[in-house]
Design a protein around this motif. Structure first.
Motif, mmCIF file in Angstrom:
data_model
loop_
_atom_site.group_PDB
_atom_site.id
_atom_site.type_symbol
_atom_site.label_atom_id
_atom_site.label_comp_id
_atom_site.label_asym_id
_atom_site.label_seq_id
_atom_site.Cartn_x
_atom_site.Cartn_y
_atom_site.Cartn_z
ATOM 1 N N GLU A 237 -10.009 5.467 -1.543
ATOM 2 C CA GLU A 237 -9.505 4.271 -2.165
ATOM 3 C C GLU A 237 -9.959 3.039 -1.442
ATOM 4 O O GLU A 237 -10.600 2.109 -2.280
ATOM 5 C CB GLU A 237 -7.981 4.153 -2.157
ATOM 6 N N VAL B 241 -6.492 7.190 1.450
ATOM 7 C CA VAL B 241 -6.535 6.008 1.570
ATOM 8 C C VAL B 241 -7.984 5.448 1.827
ATOM 9 O O VAL B 241 -8.403 4.532 1.271
ATOM 10 C CB VAL B 241 -5.653 5.430 2.787
ATOM 11 N N ASP C 271 1.016 4.874 5.412
ATOM 12 C CA ASP C 271 0.434 5.175 4.054
ATOM 13 C C ASP C 271 1.267 5.139 2.901
ATOM 14 O O ASP C 271 0.855 5.180 1.688
ATOM 15 C CB ASP C 271 -0.217 6.432 4.141
ATOM 16 N N HIS C 272 2.436 4.444 3.042
ATOM 17 C CA HIS C 272 3.451 4.175 1.921
ATOM 18 C C HIS C 272 2.825 3.280 0.998
ATOM 19 O O HIS C 272 2.150 2.164 1.292
ATOM 20 C CB HIS C 272 4.746 3.790 2.547
ATOM 21 N N PRO C 273 2.850 3.421 -0.302
ATOM 22 C CA PRO C 273 2.243 2.700 -1.233
ATOM 23 C C PRO C 273 2.553 0.943 -1.173
ATOM 24 O O PRO C 273 1.869 0.298 -1.552
ATOM 25 C CB PRO C 273 2.680 3.162 -2.528
ATOM 26 N N ARG D 8 -0.110 -0.470 0.838
ATOM 27 C CA ARG D 8 -1.315 -0.674 0.365
ATOM 28 C C ARG D 8 -1.973 -1.811 0.213
ATOM 29 O O ARG D 8 -3.291 -2.049 0.690
ATOM 30 C CB ARG D 8 -1.484 0.436 -0.902
ATOM 31 N N LEU E 284 -3.450 -3.105 3.433
ATOM 32 C CA LEU E 284 -4.682 -2.349 3.959
ATOM 33 C C LEU E 284 -5.850 -2.717 3.206
ATOM 34 O O LEU E 284 -6.856 -2.922 3.495
ATOM 35 C CB LEU E 284 -4.322 -0.806 3.687
ATOM 36 N N ALA E 285 -5.496 -2.996 1.771
ATOM 37 C CA ALA E 285 -6.533 -3.539 0.882
ATOM 38 C C ALA E 285 -7.069 -4.678 1.395
ATOM 39 O O ALA E 285 -8.098 -5.368 1.242
ATOM 40 C CB ALA E 285 -6.097 -3.584 -0.367
ATOM 41 N N LEU F 165 -3.199 8.423 6.689
ATOM 42 C CA LEU F 165 -4.067 7.526 5.888
ATOM 43 C C LEU F 165 -5.207 8.718 5.244
ATOM 44 O O LEU F 165 -5.243 8.389 4.073
ATOM 45 C CB LEU F 165 -4.570 6.591 6.823
#
Length: 328
Positions: A213, A210, A142-144, A147, A150-151, A205
């Motif tokens: 988002e 997450v 889940d670290h920025p 992201r 994951l996106a 997450l």
């Protein structure tokens, strides 16, 4: 009935060498789990593997790099290994298109390169998603910085399989040491600890927002949900009181999570997961070669478990095909 097994591992010699050359600390599990007969089977992408698939009654394996993947390598090495591993998987699938599909290995030590490699693997190589091993050293999923990866997975409609990884040395020392060298490692890894590690990544997450988002991001957990799935009744009210989330943990499980058994032939666990995530989110896997058993156990489990025909077909192949866009 077509049987697609989605957690089936490989280990090329180049990755072994990269692990050995990586900065310490090294993951201690591979030395115990990836030698001998397992090592031979992990490296074999031809006749030997196909013969064992036939013996198990498995029609298709979804190939993936075994744990700890590329997570502990230097960024440059991770990028190079990701390209090489994914090209190898793609070539194997091309040689045997009716028998193999693939998950991409991602260079998470280079967060900028990881989404690019995922896009290349899916769009150019035809791989079906990615398998990651949770943490990248001290950095959780889940670290920025991760992201964008994951996106990209959400954009590509490519599922992310979170595979277990051995806990950090400090965690092993604090929680899993003191019984005996062999028992300590087993307790920290495949006995219990690394299942908590994988399940915790999904919990993080959800807790980090997450799935709010990225509402279409799809995660897969093995071993019937890596322990944490069975604590949803506990987590849901607790996090409703403490976190500002749009949905409950139960909703995230039913909309952002798929589960697979990883060679754990337990009808009790399967039925509980069926109640939690629903029939369209069960996937089949054997955790080859680690849970290999002679005598056709995988197909026998699917044929004998108490499911109606539609749910059984979804579990065996249909849910995976729908998830990865191979059927409507």
């Amino acid at each position: 009935m077509r049987l697609i097994a989605i957690e089936e591992h490989i280990l090329p010699s180049a990755v072994r060498k990269a692990w050995a050359a990586a900065p310490e600390p090294h993951d201690p599990v591979s030395a115990a789990a990836d030698g001998g007969e397992n090592g031979v089977r992990l490296a074999d992408l031809e006749a030997g593997r196909l013969a064992l698939m036939d013996e198990q009654g498995v029609d298709v394996q979804v190939l993936s790099l075994t744990t700890p993947g590329l997570h502990n390598l230097t960024p440059d090495t991770a990028v190079d290994m990701a390209c090489r591993v994914n090209d190898l998987i793609a070539r194997t699938c091309a040689r045997h298109p009716d028998r193999f599909q693939g998950f991409a290995a991602l260079p998470t030590p280079d967060p900028d390169a990881a989404p690019r490699e995922l896009e290349r693997a899916v769009r150019e190589l035809g791989l079906k998603g990615a398998l990651v091993c949770g943490r990248t050293r001290e950095r959780h999923l889940d670290h920025p910085s991760l992201r964008p990866m994951l996106a990209k997975a959400e954009e590509l409609r490519a599922p992310i399989f979170i595979h277990p990884q051995t806990p950090l040395a400090a965690v092993r020392a604090a929680n899993y040491a003191g019984i005996g060298e062999t028992a300590d490692l087993a307790l920290a890894a495949f006995g219990l600890g690394w299942h908590y590690e994988a399940g915790l990544q999904w919990v993080r997450l959800a807790a980090a927002g997450v799935f709010d988002e990225l509402p279409d991001l799809q995660i897969i957990l093995g071993h019937w949900g890596e322990v944490v799935l069975f604590y949803l009744e506990r987590m849901t009210p607790v996090f409703e009181r403490t976190l500002d989330l749009r949905r409950s943990f139960t909703d995230y499980a039913r909309n952002n999570l798929y589960v697979t058994g990883s060679g754990m032939w337990s009808e009790t666990y399967l039925q509980r997961c069926l109640e939690i995530v629903g029939p369209e989110r069960l996937l089949f896997s054997t955790d080859f070669p680690y849970q290999y058993r002679p005598g056709g156990a995988p197909r026998r489990f699917v044929e004998d478990v108490s499911l109606d025909d539609a749910v059984r077909a979804g579990f065996a192949h249909g849910n995976w095909e729908r998830l990865t866009g191979q059927t409507d």
